[in-house]
Design a protein around this motif. Structure first.
Motif, PDB file in Angstrom:
ATOM      1  N   ASP A  95      -5.621   0.534  -6.116  1.00 33.34           N
ATOM      2  CA  ASP A  95      -6.461  -0.661  -6.217  1.00 33.34           C
ATOM      3  C   ASP A  95      -7.574  -0.642  -5.168  1.00 33.34           C
ATOM      4  O   ASP A  95      -7.831  -1.629  -4.479  1.00 33.34           O
ATOM      5  CB  ASP A  95      -5.620  -1.932  -6.074  1.00 33.34           C
ATOM      6  CG  ASP A  95      -6.367  -3.184  -6.542  1.00 33.34           C
ATOM      7  OD1 ASP A  95      -7.291  -3.034  -7.367  1.00 33.34           O
ATOM      8  OD2 ASP A  95      -6.032  -4.288  -6.087  1.00 33.34           O
ATOM      9  N   VAL A  96      -8.243   0.514  -5.054  1.00 33.53           N
ATOM     10  CA  VAL A  96      -9.420   0.633  -4.193  1.00 33.53           C
ATOM     11  C   VAL A  96     -10.617   0.977  -5.072  1.00 33.53           C
ATOM     12  O   VAL A  96     -10.469   1.586  -6.129  1.00 33.53           O
ATOM     13  CB  VAL A  96      -9.235   1.697  -3.087  1.00 33.53           C
ATOM     14  CG1 VAL A  96      -8.137   1.293  -2.130  1.00 33.53           C
ATOM     15  CG2 VAL A  96      -8.935   3.067  -3.678  1.00 33.53           C
ATOM     16  N   HIS A  97     -11.814   0.603  -4.615  1.00 31.37           N
ATOM     17  CA  HIS A  97     -12.974   0.680  -5.497  1.00 31.37           C
ATOM     18  C   HIS A  97     -14.177   1.372  -4.857  1.00 31.37           C
ATOM     19  O   HIS A  97     -15.258   1.387  -5.442  1.00 31.37           O
ATOM     20  CB  HIS A  97     -13.367  -0.731  -5.943  1.00 31.37           C
ATOM     21  CG  HIS A  97     -12.210  -1.527  -6.481  1.00 31.37           C
ATOM     22  ND1 HIS A  97     -11.665  -1.286  -7.725  1.00 31.37           N
ATOM     23  CD2 HIS A  97     -11.462  -2.510  -5.921  1.00 31.37           C
ATOM     24  CE1 HIS A  97     -10.645  -2.115  -7.921  1.00 31.37           C
ATOM     25  NE2 HIS A  97     -10.502  -2.863  -6.839  1.00 31.37           N
ATOM     26  N   GLY A 146     -13.113   1.883   0.891  1.00 36.07           N
ATOM     27  CA  GLY A 146     -11.772   1.394   0.609  1.00 36.07           C
ATOM     28  C   GLY A 146     -10.729   2.490   0.731  1.00 36.07           C
ATOM     29  O   GLY A 146      -9.613   2.256   1.205  1.00 36.07           O
ATOM     30  N   VAL A 147     -11.093   3.700   0.308  1.00 36.16           N
ATOM     31  CA  VAL A 147     -10.188   4.846   0.444  1.00 36.16           C
ATOM     32  C   VAL A 147      -9.904   5.114   1.920  1.00 36.16           C
ATOM     33  O   VAL A 147      -8.758   5.347   2.323  1.00 36.16           O
ATOM     34  CB  VAL A 147     -10.792   6.098  -0.231  1.00 36.16           C
ATOM     35  CG1 VAL A 147      -9.962   7.338   0.097  1.00 36.16           C
ATOM     36  CG2 VAL A 147     -10.872   5.902  -1.740  1.00 36.16           C
ATOM     37  N   MET A 204      -7.511   5.939  -7.353  1.00 36.37           N
ATOM     38  CA  MET A 204      -8.195   4.698  -6.993  1.00 36.37           C
ATOM     39  C   MET A 204      -7.638   3.526  -7.791  1.00 36.37           C
ATOM     40  O   MET A 204      -7.485   2.418  -7.266  1.00 36.37           O
ATOM     41  CB  MET A 204      -9.700   4.844  -7.194  1.00 36.37           C
ATOM     42  CG  MET A 204     -10.336   5.809  -6.202  1.00 36.37           C
ATOM     43  SD  MET A 204     -12.128   5.969  -6.345  1.00 36.37           S
ATOM     44  CE  MET A 204     -12.664   4.455  -5.549  1.00 36.37           C
ATOM     45  N   ARG A 237     -10.120   2.995   4.481  1.00 44.89           N
ATOM     46  CA  ARG A 237      -9.280   1.919   5.036  1.00 44.89           C
ATOM     47  C   ARG A 237      -7.823   2.104   4.634  1.00 44.89           C
ATOM     48  O   ARG A 237      -6.908   1.914   5.441  1.00 44.89           O
ATOM     49  CB  ARG A 237      -9.794   0.554   4.554  1.00 44.89           C
ATOM     50  CG  ARG A 237     -11.057   0.077   5.247  1.00 44.89           C
ATOM     51  CD  ARG A 237     -11.303  -1.400   4.978  1.00 44.89           C
ATOM     52  NE  ARG A 237     -11.495  -1.673   3.557  1.00 44.89           N
ATOM     53  CZ  ARG A 237     -12.668  -1.652   2.947  1.00 44.89           C
ATOM     54  NH1 ARG A 237     -13.763  -1.354   3.629  1.00 44.89           N
ATOM     55  NH2 ARG A 237     -12.756  -1.930   1.659  1.00 44.89           N
ATOM     56  N   CYS A 238      -7.617   2.480   3.380  1.00 43.97           N
ATOM     57  CA  CYS A 238      -6.265   2.691   2.881  1.00 43.97           C
ATOM     58  C   CYS A 238      -5.595   3.849   3.617  1.00 43.97           C
ATOM     59  O   CYS A 238      -4.421   3.768   4.000  1.00 43.97           O
ATOM     60  CB  CYS A 238      -6.328   2.964   1.378  1.00 43.97           C
ATOM     61  SG  CYS A 238      -4.742   3.026   0.545  1.00 43.97           S
ATOM     62  N   THR A 292       0.832  -1.199   0.000  1.00 40.80           N
ATOM     63  CA  THR A 292       0.000   0.000   0.000  1.00 40.80           C
ATOM     64  C   THR A 292       0.867   1.250   0.000  1.00 40.80           C
ATOM     65  O   THR A 292       0.602   2.208  -0.733  1.00 40.80           O
ATOM     66  CB  THR A 292      -0.938   0.012   1.219  1.00 40.80           C
ATOM     67  OG1 THR A 292      -1.758  -1.153   1.178  1.00 40.80           O
ATOM     68  CG2 THR A 292      -1.821   1.250   1.215  1.00 40.80           C
TER      69      THR A 292
END
Length: 221
Positions: free
Chosen positions: A203-205, A209-210, A199, A212-213, A153
């Motif tokens: 590799d976030v969708h 997800g953003v 994104m 969490r990243c 990440t």
């Protein structure tokens, strides 16, 4: 039997011919396209929708790194295996950060290359045995190494442009596109473009997800 569809991209026609002959000895592999430069490679990927691209780094018009980034943006389902003469951990880090799924030196044996192709096709990431120490550390224990490759990440985040990183932070904080546009003095359309880019790179969708990243990166607490 489904055959794995492959595009070969390398500046050297002799190498491509040898690779094609090797790969097509296998019943489940077929080379559907070839390219001698990065621009043609991307065109071939978009036209032929291969499962895998076997990609060199030193190519005219667009090098392997730029080509890899374009493929990940425009054809994210296609997996990219780098085949290169460079025994460089720095290059390996960059390939993985850009979304590459394999790194094989050109001195690899035929069996190693075939293993790499099948590993990548099955959804894995293949590193040639000469590079496994990068992930495991000298004691063979992944949990005891602080090598940057351990944090994919972070590597992906480091490929973001200045605008992409700032918009990523604001999206993670809960701002919407119109609010971000006002804050950074860009159009909503430009914000949407940068958002799509980061994104894809991370590799976030989804917005979740953003978030969490961002938490994983320490941007949000």
């Amino acid at each position: 039997m489904k055959r794995i569809r492959i595009v070969l991209a390398d500046a050297h026609v002799v190498l491509r011919s040898g690779l094609k002959a090797l790969l097509e000895q296998e019943d489940d592999l077929i080379v559907v396209g070839e390219a001698a430069d990065g621009v043609t490679c991307v065109e071939q990927v978009l036209a032929l929708t291969p499962d895998i691209v076997i990609l060199g780094i030193s190519m005219p018009r667009s090098d392997g790194f730029e080509t890899l980034e374009q493929i990940r943006m425009k054809a994210p389902e296609t997996r990219v295996l780098i085949l290169t003469m460079y025994d460089s951990v720095g290059y390996l880090r960059r390939v993985l950060a850009l979304g590459g799924t394999g790194y094989v030196p050109k001195r690899a044996t035929a069996d190693e290359l075939l293993t790499a192709v099948h590993t990548v096709y099955d959804g894995g990431v293949y590193l040639h045995p000469d590079f496994t120490w990068v992930l495991t550390g000298p004691d063979g224990n992944l949990s005891n190494t602080n090598h940057p490759l351990q944090n994919t990440t972070r590597m992906r985040y480091d490929t973001l442009s200045k605008h992409e990183a700032e918009i990523f932070r604001l999206v993670a904080m809960g701002y919407h596109n119109t609010e971000i546009a006002e804050l950074v003095h860009l159009s909503v359309r430009t914000i949407e473009h940068h958002k799509s880019r980061f994104m894809q790179k991370l590799d976030v969708h989804s917005r979740a997800g953003v978030v969490r990243c961002a938490i994983e990166l320490g941007i949000l607490q």
